[in-house]
Design an enzyme around this catalytic site. Structure first.
Site, PDB file in Angstrom:
ATOM      1  N   HIS A   6       0.840  -1.196   0.000  1.00 28.55           N
ATOM      2  CA  HIS A   6       0.000   0.000   0.000  1.00 28.55           C
ATOM      3  C   HIS A   6       0.875   1.246   0.000  1.00 28.55           C
ATOM      4  CE1 HIS A   6      -3.757   2.042   0.450  1.00 28.55           C
ATOM      5  NE2 HIS A   6      -3.544   2.473   1.694  1.00 28.55           N
TER       6      HIS A   6
ATOM      7  N   ASN B 141      -2.753   7.403   5.412  1.00 31.67           N
ATOM      8  CA  ASN B 141      -3.309   6.338   4.596  1.00 31.67           C
ATOM      9  C   ASN B 141      -4.386   6.932   3.685  1.00 31.67           C
ATOM     10  OD1 ASN B 141      -4.686   4.136   3.559  1.00 31.67           O
ATOM     11  ND2 ASN B 141      -4.879   3.064   5.508  1.00 31.67           N
TER      12      ASN B 141
END
Length: 688
Positions: free
Chosen positions: A261, A285
């Protein structure tokens, strides 16, 4: 129909010299002019629909949605989605949006970093856009793409299911800059599907057009913290990624991090804890939720060991996707850090003047695609660039002062169709030497080189080079792989550089010379008179027969000259514009054909009856012509077979045309430039 690529390349080079493609004067992506389109829509009271990125399933692409879901997609304008649509509400923030079902976390992480740098943000997102009285469903954004800024126009129809956005969404339903920005980038990539998978560096470079440095966190430099602090204080964007798990799935680990990610680096902070200095990194994030749960996470008790002022400044307990961790944990749990900046200033704490030089180049199979140094016989054919670093070497021993970037340029519109090659850079020190460096030169060890050949859009390396003369060789790992690239050289010291194509005028060239032979000339005249028509002329059909069946009989291995090739030869040698060759013209052509045939067989050292493209380079030298690498590559593409080889017929056709074009330029130019009226240009180009 657009003009041929060679014409577009010349236009692009001229436009770049005039400042086109700069941020102040960006190119119009797909030739769409925002101001013209807006004026047209406003005057006619219509809302724009973009026919270059239409609101349909092709623009979404395959693989994101099932067939049934794709059939449910409805493209809606913002006023059909939200009660009070706005482009921007209360400024732009990383907390404005969250990732949708599209796997473009790398792009959204880059946007998260972008929101911190207002000056860079306003380059990408023109903030004077709105849903006011001049609203016509038209928006635009700017991206840096492979050496130039482009202005990208879109309509504001967005893909929805049941009235809800399926890709990036805003936390406030009335704010639409994230969805429109994502759509503009999807258009640049080819479709929404083409945005699946990537690295933050790709988008951050497209937001800045500046300097990129990639740091492997498994082996970070000793000054990593200082580098991150300088980047945080300058016009720089930072992004990073976690290692991939056993599958491509974005699994959430026990510590809260997501496998495979992309994250934004949104801050750095040096403070004290329990009497020890502490270096903290803040990350975000792009899901807009989901955080690290280890040391210094939102609910960690370690925050109580910090002084109250620093704690109040840093700590925010909310599931917004943002969290802190130590620099040590950052290096442990993330694989790489990308820093992209408008300028190289973050590289060095000292104030200095940086010099930047860019070159567009191309590897072409058989001519300039020599592969890595394992390919001893062909490595020297790669593009070569000379750099002279001047001045006193004021840096400390080992201090880095030269950053070199090699970026592959795509030859496909759709991003997912682009296949990156394994690429790398080597730097060689040399003494004064003229011309293109031969194979023997590369027996020496490079003064510097990239650590490995990487399958990536861009590779870069930060070197320490003392004053002197250097040769930079960008290459693919395998030989004979065709691709375009952009080489960027950034140096602290004053430098002088140029492409080293081996066409310097002071380079001696060995040529094949033939001595006049009166008896031979008389024989040619007799032959011509016996085979010409009653006016002592030959047309293209007669020339084809004479070349294939008499003059070059036994030498032609692939069917002989075509009628089109012979028409071209007649046009090149025809001084009277009669469509035929008289005796003088025919004999002049015959002599050239004979000379070029001798050169062909002299340089066909492989004895295959064809010239490889490396042998073609030698053939040009034997003919007395100096050809730059880019021109050699162009000729290889135009005249070479799919195998990359030239037959005798192709070689003769090529070199006759080249010789004629040189003569035309010499006669009609001042030696540097040539001006032609439209009728003159058409006259020459359509007959020769």
């Amino acid at each position: 129909m657009p003009p041929p690529g060679v014409c577009l390349n010349i236009m692009e080079a001229r436009q770049k010299q005039k400042g086109y493609g700069s941020f102040a004067n960006p190119d119009k992506f797909l030739n769409q002019d925002y101001q013209e389109l807006k004026q047209y829509c406003v005057l006619r009271g219509v809302r724009y629909i973009d026919d270059m990125f239409p609101p349909d399933c092709i623009s979404i692409g395959e693989g994101i949605l099932s067939t049934s879901d794709l059939a449910r997609v409805e493209w809606l304008r913002p006023m059909k989605i939200a009660p009070h649509p706005n482009f921007i509400l209360d400024g732009i923030s990383r907390f404005d949006f969250g990732q949708g079902i599209l796997g473009d976390c790398w792009f959204l992480a880059s946007i998260g970093a972008l929101t911190f740098k207002q000056k860079i943000l306003e380059k990408v997102v023109p903030i004077d856009q709105s849903f006011d009285e001049k609203y016509c469903g038209l928006f635009h954004f700017r991206f840096w793409r492979f050496g130039k800024w482009v202005d990208v126009v879109i309509d504001d129809k967005l893909p929805t299911i049941n009235g809800r956005l399926i890709f990036v969404y805003s936390k406030d339903e009335n704010e639409f800059w994230p969805a429109l920005l994502e759509k503009a980038y999807a258009k640049v990539c080819g479709s929404y599907t083409d945005m699946i998978s990537g690295t933050p560096a790709e988008a951050m470079m497209d937001f800045t057009g500046g300097v990129h440095m990639c740091i492997q966190l498994s082996d970070p430099p000793s000054n990593l913290w200082e580098l991150m602090c300088r980047a945080g204080q300058s016009l720089s964007l930072m992004g990073c990624g976690t290692p991939q798990g056993e599958t491509s799935a974005n699994n959430i680990l026990a510590n809260g991090l997501v496998q495979g990610h992309a994250y934004s680096v949104t801050g750095v902070k040096q403070t004290m804890s329990q009497g020890k200095q502490l270096n903290l990194v803040r990350l975000w994030n792009p899901w807009g939720k989901g955080e690290w749960t280890g040391d210094w996470s939102d609910r960690s008790s370690l925050w109580q060991t910090m002084n109250a002022n620093d704690r109040d400044m840093c700590l925010s307990v909310a599931d917004d996707g943002e969290f802190w961790m130590t620099l040590e944990d950052f290096c442990k749990f993330y694989t790489d850090l990308d820093i992209c900046s408008l300028s190289p200033d973050f590289l060095d704490g000292n104030s200095c003047h940086w010099n930047t030089t860019m070159y567009d180049g191309r590897w072409v199979a058989g001519t300039t695609a020599g592969g890595c140094m394992n390919n001893r016989d062909s490595y020297w054919t790669n593009p070569q660039y000379r750099v002279k670093i001047s001045g006193e070497y004021s840096g400390n021993v080992g201090e880095k002062n030269v950053l070199i970037s090699l970026m592959q340029k795509p030859d496909k519109r759709n991003r997912h169709l682009v296949e990156n090659l394994h690429i790398g850079i080597s730097v060689f020190e040399h003494k004064a030497q003229k011309g293109k460096f031969p194979a023997s030169f590369f027996s020496q060890k490079p003064a510097a080189q990239t650590k490995t050949y990487m399958n990536a859009r861009e590779v870069m390396e930060y070197f320490s080079l003392k004053p002197g003369e250097y040769l930079i060789v960008p290459s693919t790992f395998k030989a004979n792989e065709t691709a375009s690239f952009m080489l960027t050289i950034i140096t602290k010291a004053e430098t002088h550089s140029y492409e080293n194509s081996g066409d310097q005028k002071d380079e001696p060239v060995k040529t094949l010379k033939k001595t006049p032979n009166a008896l031979e000339d008389k024989s040619k005249i007799t032959f011509f008179r016996q085979n010409s028509d009653k006016y002592e002329e030959v047309d293209a059909e007669q020339l084809q027969m004479l070349l294939n069946e008499k003059i070059l009989k036994g030498d032609l291995k692939s069917g002989g000259f075509s009628i089109d090739a012979c028409r071209s030869m007649v046009a090149l040698m025809d001084t009277s514009i009669s469509g035929k060759l008289n005796g003088e013209e025919f004999i002049r052509l015959w002599k050239k054909v004979a000379t070029y045939k001798d050169i062909f067989f002299l340089t066909d050292v492989s004895r295959t009856g064809t010239l490889s493209l490396n042998e073609l380079r030698n053939a040009f030298q034997a003919s007395g012509m100096r050809i730059k690498d880019d021109m050699l590559s162009l000729m290889a593409l135009r005249y070479g077979a799919s195998s990359g080889h030239l037959t005798l017929e192709s070689f003769i056709s090529l070199i006759l045309r080249l010789d004629c074009m040189y003569k035309i330029f010499k006669q009609l130019s001042d030696g540097k430039d040539m001006n032609l009226q439209e009728s003159e240009w058409m006259y020459i180009s359509m007959y020769t």
